[in-house]
Scaffold this motif. Structure first.
Motif, PDB file in Angstrom:
ATOM      1  N   MET A 184       0.835  -1.201   0.000  1.00 58.72           N
ATOM      2  CA  MET A 184       0.000   0.000   0.000  1.00 58.72           C
ATOM      3  C   MET A 184       0.871   1.252   0.000  1.00 58.72           C
ATOM      4  SD  MET A 184      -3.328   0.567   0.119  1.00 58.72           S
ATOM      5  CE  MET A 184      -3.989  -0.822   1.020  1.00 58.72           C
ATOM      6  N   LEU A 185       1.892   1.254   0.855  1.00 59.76           N
ATOM      7  CA  LEU A 185       2.797   2.405   0.926  1.00 59.76           C
ATOM      8  C   LEU A 185       3.530   2.590  -0.396  1.00 59.76           C
ATOM      9  CD1 LEU A 185       4.144   4.633   2.583  1.00 59.76           C
ATOM     10  CD2 LEU A 185       5.826   2.939   3.356  1.00 59.76           C
ATOM     11  N   TYR A 186       3.968   1.477  -0.984  1.00 59.78           N
ATOM     12  CA  TYR A 186       4.655   1.552  -2.280  1.00 59.78           C
ATOM     13  C   TYR A 186       3.736   2.149  -3.344  1.00 59.78           C
ATOM     14  CZ  TYR A 186       6.558   0.009  -6.752  1.00 59.78           C
ATOM     15  OH  TYR A 186       7.006  -0.022  -8.054  1.00 59.78           O
ATOM     16  N   SER A 187       2.464   1.749  -3.356  1.00 56.00           N
ATOM     17  CA  SER A 187       1.512   2.257  -4.348  1.00 56.00           C
ATOM     18  C   SER A 187       1.281   3.752  -4.170  1.00 56.00           C
ATOM     19  CB  SER A 187       0.182   1.506  -4.233  1.00 56.00           C
ATOM     20  OG  SER A 187       0.355   0.143  -4.519  1.00 56.00           O
ATOM     21  N   ILE A 188       1.178   4.192  -2.910  1.00 53.45           N
ATOM     22  CA  ILE A 188       0.949   5.613  -2.656  1.00 53.45           C
ATOM     23  C   ILE A 188       2.167   6.434  -3.070  1.00 53.45           C
ATOM     24  CG2 ILE A 188       0.577   7.325  -0.845  1.00 53.45           C
ATOM     25  CD1 ILE A 188      -1.117   5.237   0.618  1.00 53.45           C
ATOM     26  N   LEU A 189       3.374   5.942  -2.711  1.00 50.59           N
ATOM     27  CA  LEU A 189       4.596   6.654  -3.108  1.00 50.59           C
ATOM     28  C   LEU A 189       4.735   6.693  -4.629  1.00 50.59           C
ATOM     29  CD1 LEU A 189       7.138   5.300  -0.462  1.00 50.59           C
ATOM     30  CD2 LEU A 189       6.052   7.563  -0.530  1.00 50.59           C
ATOM     31  N   LYS A 190       4.389   5.593  -5.267  1.00 47.20           N
ATOM     32  CA  LYS A 190       4.432   5.537  -6.729  1.00 47.20           C
ATOM     33  C   LYS A 190       3.452   6.525  -7.341  1.00 47.20           C
ATOM     34  CE  LYS A 190       3.653   2.191 -10.491  1.00 47.20           C
ATOM     35  NZ  LYS A 190       3.242   0.799 -10.800  1.00 47.20           N
ATOM     36  N   LEU A 191       2.254   6.622  -6.741  1.00 44.49           N
ATOM     37  CA  LEU A 191       1.251   7.563  -7.225  1.00 44.49           C
ATOM     38  C   LEU A 191       1.755   8.996  -7.097  1.00 44.49           C
ATOM     39  CD1 LEU A 191      -1.692   8.244  -8.121  1.00 44.49           C
ATOM     40  CD2 LEU A 191      -2.270   8.294  -5.685  1.00 44.49           C
ATOM     41  N   VAL A 192       2.302   9.344  -5.921  1.00 41.88           N
ATOM     42  CA  VAL A 192       2.809  10.702  -5.705  1.00 41.88           C
ATOM     43  C   VAL A 192       3.942  11.000  -6.680  1.00 41.88           C
ATOM     44  CG1 VAL A 192       3.988  12.209  -4.057  1.00 41.88           C
ATOM     45  CG2 VAL A 192       2.115  10.744  -3.287  1.00 41.88           C
ATOM     46  N   PHE A 193       4.836  10.020  -6.890  1.00 45.43           N
ATOM     47  CA  PHE A 193       5.975  10.213  -7.798  1.00 45.43           C
ATOM     48  C   PHE A 193       5.497  10.578  -9.199  1.00 45.43           C
ATOM     49  CE2 PHE A 193       8.936   8.549 -10.949  1.00 45.43           C
ATOM     50  CZ  PHE A 193      10.142   9.100 -10.533  1.00 45.43           C
ATOM     51  N   PHE A 194       4.615   9.767  -9.758  1.00 48.15           N
ATOM     52  CA  PHE A 194       4.172  10.021 -11.132  1.00 48.15           C
ATOM     53  C   PHE A 194       3.241  11.226 -11.218  1.00 48.15           C
ATOM     54  CE2 PHE A 194       5.571   5.621 -11.768  1.00 48.15           C
ATOM     55  CZ  PHE A 194       6.297   5.781 -12.939  1.00 48.15           C
ATOM     56  N   LEU A 195       2.462  11.469 -10.179  1.00 47.40           N
ATOM     57  CA  LEU A 195       1.580  12.635 -10.192  1.00 47.40           C
ATOM     58  C   LEU A 195       2.407  13.918 -10.296  1.00 47.40           C
ATOM     59  CD1 LEU A 195      -1.578  13.110  -8.019  1.00 47.40           C
ATOM     60  CD2 LEU A 195       0.028  14.986  -8.243  1.00 47.40           C
ATOM     61  N   VAL A 196       3.425  14.044  -9.431  1.00 47.03           N
ATOM     62  CA  VAL A 196       4.288  15.231  -9.458  1.00 47.03           C
ATOM     63  C   VAL A 196       5.076  15.290 -10.756  1.00 47.03           C
ATOM     64  CG1 VAL A 196       6.234  16.388  -8.341  1.00 47.03           C
ATOM     65  CG2 VAL A 196       4.437  15.338  -6.947  1.00 47.03           C
ATOM     66  N   TYR A 432      12.041  18.504  -6.942  1.00 49.82           N
ATOM     67  CA  TYR A 432      13.331  18.349  -7.612  1.00 49.82           C
ATOM     68  C   TYR A 432      13.921  16.961  -7.407  1.00 49.82           C
ATOM     69  CZ  TYR A 432      13.533  23.266  -8.906  1.00 49.82           C
ATOM     70  OH  TYR A 432      13.280  24.485  -9.481  1.00 49.82           O
ATOM     71  N   SER A 433      13.613  16.308  -6.299  1.00 47.67           N
ATOM     72  CA  SER A 433      14.075  14.927  -6.099  1.00 47.67           C
ATOM     73  C   SER A 433      13.397  13.997  -7.095  1.00 47.67           C
ATOM     74  CB  SER A 433      13.789  14.467  -4.670  1.00 47.67           C
ATOM     75  OG  SER A 433      14.516  15.233  -3.737  1.00 47.67           O
ATOM     76  N   ILE A 434      12.077  14.200  -7.290  1.00 50.16           N
ATOM     77  CA  ILE A 434      11.350  13.359  -8.258  1.00 50.16           C
ATOM     78  C   ILE A 434      11.882  13.577  -9.666  1.00 50.16           C
ATOM     79  CG2 ILE A 434       9.101  13.086  -9.380  1.00 50.16           C
ATOM     80  CD1 ILE A 434       7.824  13.441  -6.625  1.00 50.16           C
ATOM     81  N   LEU A 435      12.135  14.834 -10.031  1.00 48.49           N
ATOM     82  CA  LEU A 435      12.691  15.111 -11.360  1.00 48.49           C
ATOM     83  C   LEU A 435      14.081  14.500 -11.509  1.00 48.49           C
ATOM     84  CD1 LEU A 435      11.628  18.861 -11.799  1.00 48.49           C
ATOM     85  CD2 LEU A 435      10.681  16.891 -12.986  1.00 48.49           C
ATOM     86  N   SER A 436      14.898  14.582 -10.451  1.00 50.11           N
ATOM     87  CA  SER A 436      16.248  14.013 -10.505  1.00 50.11           C
ATOM     88  C   SER A 436      16.190  12.502 -10.669  1.00 50.11           C
ATOM     89  CB  SER A 436      17.011  14.376  -9.225  1.00 50.11           C
ATOM     90  OG  SER A 436      17.108  15.773  -9.066  1.00 50.11           O
ATOM     91  N   ILE A 437      15.344  11.857  -9.879  1.00 53.30           N
ATOM     92  CA  ILE A 437      15.219  10.389  -9.967  1.00 53.30           C
ATOM     93  C   ILE A 437      14.739   9.978 -11.352  1.00 53.30           C
ATOM     94  CG2 ILE A 437      13.936   8.407  -9.082  1.00 53.30           C
ATOM     95  CD1 ILE A 437      13.919   9.847  -6.350  1.00 53.30           C
ATOM     96  N   ALA A 438      13.764  10.736 -11.895  1.00 53.98           N
ATOM     97  CA  ALA A 438      13.242  10.403 -13.225  1.00 53.98           C
ATOM     98  C   ALA A 438      14.331  10.517 -14.287  1.00 53.98           C
ATOM     99  CB  ALA A 438      12.069  11.322 -13.560  1.00 53.98           C
ATOM    100  N   VAL A 439      15.135  11.587 -14.230  1.00 56.54           N
ATOM    101  CA  VAL A 439      16.213  11.772 -15.201  1.00 56.54           C
ATOM    102  C   VAL A 439      17.253  10.664 -15.059  1.00 56.54           C
ATOM    103  CG1 VAL A 439      18.133  13.276 -15.867  1.00 56.54           C
ATOM    104  CG2 VAL A 439      15.894  14.260 -15.398  1.00 56.54           C
ATOM    105  N   ILE A 440      17.609  10.335 -13.820  1.00 62.53           N
ATOM    106  CA  ILE A 440      18.613   9.281 -13.586  1.00 62.53           C
ATOM    107  C   ILE A 440      18.132   7.941 -14.143  1.00 62.53           C
ATOM    108  CG2 ILE A 440      19.756   7.923 -11.792  1.00 62.53           C
ATOM    109  CD1 ILE A 440      19.811  10.508 -10.090  1.00 62.53           C
TER     110      ILE A 440
END
Length: 752
Positions: A184-196, A432-440
């Motif tokens: 559940m926590l993984y799904s919520i974090l995944k949702l927040v990551f892609f939403l942002v 900026y962390s989400i953008l950095s992780i996505a670029v990496i």
């Protein structure tokens, strides 16, 4: 004769029945959504007395497209900025209502011995009130201007976005078939990551794309481009494990922040209405009368659970959010129904194959009943409050009033610098962390492996590592440096020496986060000691901080994003739909900005600002003139006032009152002798003795002196023609004159 495909026959039946039933529902002043549901019931295989749809599976595909369009249109009406400006009250109320109603639904299902999955999905359906039905009820009852309606509509907006989160959670639970906290926590974090990620990247690139191609975006092209973007994100959302509805909603919310949002919403509306109708018809097709008769007791129980739950627990949620008891009860009673999202959640359960067949028709039946009862529940809220108010102990009443007043004061109070700084840093680091992780991730697992085919193997690792660090450096620098020179940071630093250690700690934490990301990139390509990786990471951070080029790129990226984010607000300010930002700062100085329309019959029209001397006479300042879709900022004395102009005027209450009073009084008076102003068409024959004989029409003064107009001329042997203004008039010419009666009389006497 060519045989029609079954799909076309089914569509003809669906749209015909839907059209007839919705006309009937319109006359009965009932929601059109219910008409579609009833139409689906009539066209379903469960109804033996009417023609039935043959290819139900194909209709369900069209219904899924309808869900996509419904969520896309909902996103176009949604704004993340509005949520941030709502304050805490709607957020607390929405979360509390959803939690209470989900619990109510789950317990109600358990009463009948249903499975955990049925109970969970039932709770999710009961937690979502109907935005469409409540909007209509407020309009029909004339309540849109009431205080509580604004709060209800804010909660509905939040429920819509929380419904998306709920669908993701329910999908995760349905797939795993258990309440796993880690998943559940993984799904919520995944949702927040892609939403942002989608929101930030989309809002950076899409407005730029629309701006570059605005000359090519006709209505047809804009519609196709918008739908292409919508379905592209639908596909991407499905690829990363989300529902298609989530992708459609996200693209709608991204386009909602652009200047084309209203136009796209208008263009998409007919398509959304068509496919949305098919979706709601398909909902009605799921209703089996036999199941309704078999499960009449759960239908009645769930209906009472909604009515009683929202009127008590819902009202309590608004009290918890700091609202007075009367407002809280009005809000709670207004939410006592389920609607569109309940159907979508029910469809999700059916598509995943985790809910029982009886749940869908039960929810549809409950929705129909609660929808019919919605206006009565809204009307019942005030008598219910009067009853509760007259029976509640005075001590409780006093406590509730103190709590409500304290909550309002807390919301209105100025936040401390620490709270502002931490909230701002939290948003910055998250984005900026989400953008950095996505670029990496894209570089390490996508671009570099693809490019390695063209790079010598000996330098492949070096090229990959350096290029990844360079691309991500703009975001990493922002994580370290943002807000270090902000007003809040400086104020806290100078306010007390005790603040300096935690402030330095905040910087160090961000530096360590950035070093960890750089170390991950290095470790992906090279096997070296942890200490050396950290040392290299610190050196790279120092270079990024000192680099002017990286700093400028970071500033440009953020400036472009913020400009795109405010693009629609700026357009609304330009067109006068919204007051400029500086207007809010004037209120504390006993002056404010007001939009004042110039009357069409104003004596000020046609005069310059210098001639009117508005500043000297009234003490006000004209900051802007709005003229149609044009805006003239800081007008000078030579600028002219025209009828219908909207003046943005700055001044005190008394100055603005005097200004408006004088402007509205200095107008042309109504002409009471309007009968004499009637225009007539008359013939006038030029004689040899006439003053006009031998003169041209211009020289005769017919227009300037007598206020008449020659519209036609007949000469001997010729038919009526347009007159030549510079040709001399001759005896026998017949002039066709238009003018007021008295003017024509004066001309006839003089020219005879």
């Amino acid at each position: 004769m060519e045989e029609l495909p079954g799909l076309i026959t089914d569509l003809a039946l669906i749209l015909s029945v839907a059209g007839i039933v919705t006309i009937i529902f319109k006359k009965l002043k009932q929601p059109v959504v219910l008409g579609y549901v009833v139409a689906g019931f009539l066209a379903s295989p469960h109804m033996p007395y009417t023609p039935s749809v043959q290819e139900v599976a194909t209709v369900e595909i069209w219904a899924n497209i309808g869900v996509i369009f419904l969520l896309f249109a909902l996103g176009l009406e949604f704004s993340f900025k509005k949520i941030l400006k709502m304050g805490s009250a709607p957020v607390i109320a929405a979360i509390s209502v959803i939690f209470c109603m989900m619990s109510t639904g789950f317990l109600t299902g358990k009463m009948f011995g249903w499975s955990n999955m049925d109970c969970l999905f039932l709770g999710g359906m009961l937690a979502m009130s109907s935005t469409t039905i409540i909007y209509k009820a407020f309009d029909d009852l004339g309540l849109r201007q009431k205080r509580f309606t604004g709060l209800v509509l804010s909660v509905l907006i939040l429920e819509d976005i929380l419904a998306i989160l709920l669908m993701v959670v329910l999908s995760t639970v349905a797939v795993s078939q258990k309440f796993a906290g880690g998943e559940m926590l993984y799904s919520i974090l995944k949702l927040v990551f892609f939403l942002v990620l989608w929101f930030v990247v989309g809002l950076y690139f899409i407005p730029q794309f629309l701006k570059i191609n605005r000359n090519q975006l006709s209505n047809e092209t804009l519609l196709i481009v918008s739908l292409a973007l919508c379905f592209a994100l639908v596909v991407v959302a499905s690829m990363v494990g989300f529902s298609s509805a989530f992708g459609a909603f996200m693209m709608g919310s991204i386009l909602a922040e652009t200047v084309v949002a209203e136009k796209v919403e208008h263009l998409v509306a007919p398509v959304k209405d068509l496919f949305g109708a098919i979706f709601f018809v398909s909902v009605g097709m799921m209703v089996d009368p036999a199941i309704l008769l078999e499960y009449w007791l759960p239908i009645v129980a769930i209906t009472f659970a909604i009515l009683l739950g929202q009127s008590t627990l819902g009202s309590g949620s608004f009290v918890l959010a700091g609202q007075p008891l009367k407002v809280a009860m009005q809000c709670g009673f207004s939410l006592a129904q389920i609607g569109e999202f309940a159907f979508i959640i029910a469809s999700l359960g059916v598509s995943l194959g985790v809910t029982s067949k009886h749940l869908y028709p039960i929810v549809v039946a409950v929705s129909v009943i609660t929808t019919f009862l919605t206006p009565y529940m809204i009307r019942l809220s005030e008598p219910s409050y009067n009853f509760v108010d007259s029976h509640i102990p005075k001590r409780w009443k006093s406590m509730l009033n103190r709590y409500a007043g304290g909550a309002e004061t807390a919301v209105a109070s100025h936040q401390g610098y620490w709270r502002q700084l931490l909230a701002s840093l939290g948003r910055t680091v998250l984005v900026y962390s989400i953008l950095s992780i996505a670029v990496i991730l894209v570089m390490l697992h996508g671009i570099i492996p693809l490019a390695s085919k063209f790079i010598p193997e000996s330098i492949n690792s070096y090229v990959g590592c350096i290029s990844t660090v360079l691309l991500v450096s703009v975001f990493l620098r922002a994580i370290v440096m943002k807000k270090n020179r902000s007003i809040e940071f400086k104020a806290l630093w100078h306010a007390s020496s005790y603040n300096r250690l935690p402030l330095v700690a905040l910087i160090l934490v961000r530096v360590l986060l950035v070093v960890a990301m750089i170390a991950y990139i290095i470790s992906y390509y090279f096997t070296i000691s942890v200490g050396l990786m950290l040392a290299i990471g610190l050196v790279i951070v120092a270079i990024m901080v000192l680099s002017r080029n990286v700093k400028q790129q970071s500033i440009n990226l953020e400036r472009t994003f913020l400009q795109n984010l405010r693009q629609r607000d700026i357009q609304d300010e330009h067109l006068g739909r919204k007051q400029p930002l500086y207007a809010g700062h004037l209120l504390s100085r006993d002056i404010h900005l007001s939009d004042i329309a110039v009357p069409l019959n104003s004596l000020w029209c046609g005069r310059t600002l210098m001639e009117l001397s508005l500043s000297r006479r009234f003490g006000v300042q004209i900051s802007s003139i709005l003229r149609g879709k044009r805006r003239l900022n800081i007008p000078n004395g030579k600028d002219v006032i025209y009828p219908g102009d909207v003046l943005q005027v700055i001044g005190s209450d008394q100055q603005l009152e005097n200004f408006v009073q004088q402007m509205n009084s200095q107008v042309y008076q109504d002409d009471e002798n309007f009968e004499e102003r009637e225009m007539k068409l008359r013939q006038f024959v030029v004689t040899e003795d006439s003053d006009f004989c031998g003169k041209t029409i211009v020289e005769s003064g017919i227009r300037d002196k007598y206020h008449c107009m020659v519209v036609g001329l007949e000469q001997e042997g010729e038919s009526l023609r347009t007159p030549d203004l510079n040709a001399p008039l001759q005896a026998g010419d017949v002039l066709w004159l238009v003018g007021e009666v008295q003017s024509i009389r004066n001309l006839t006497k003089k020219g005879a």
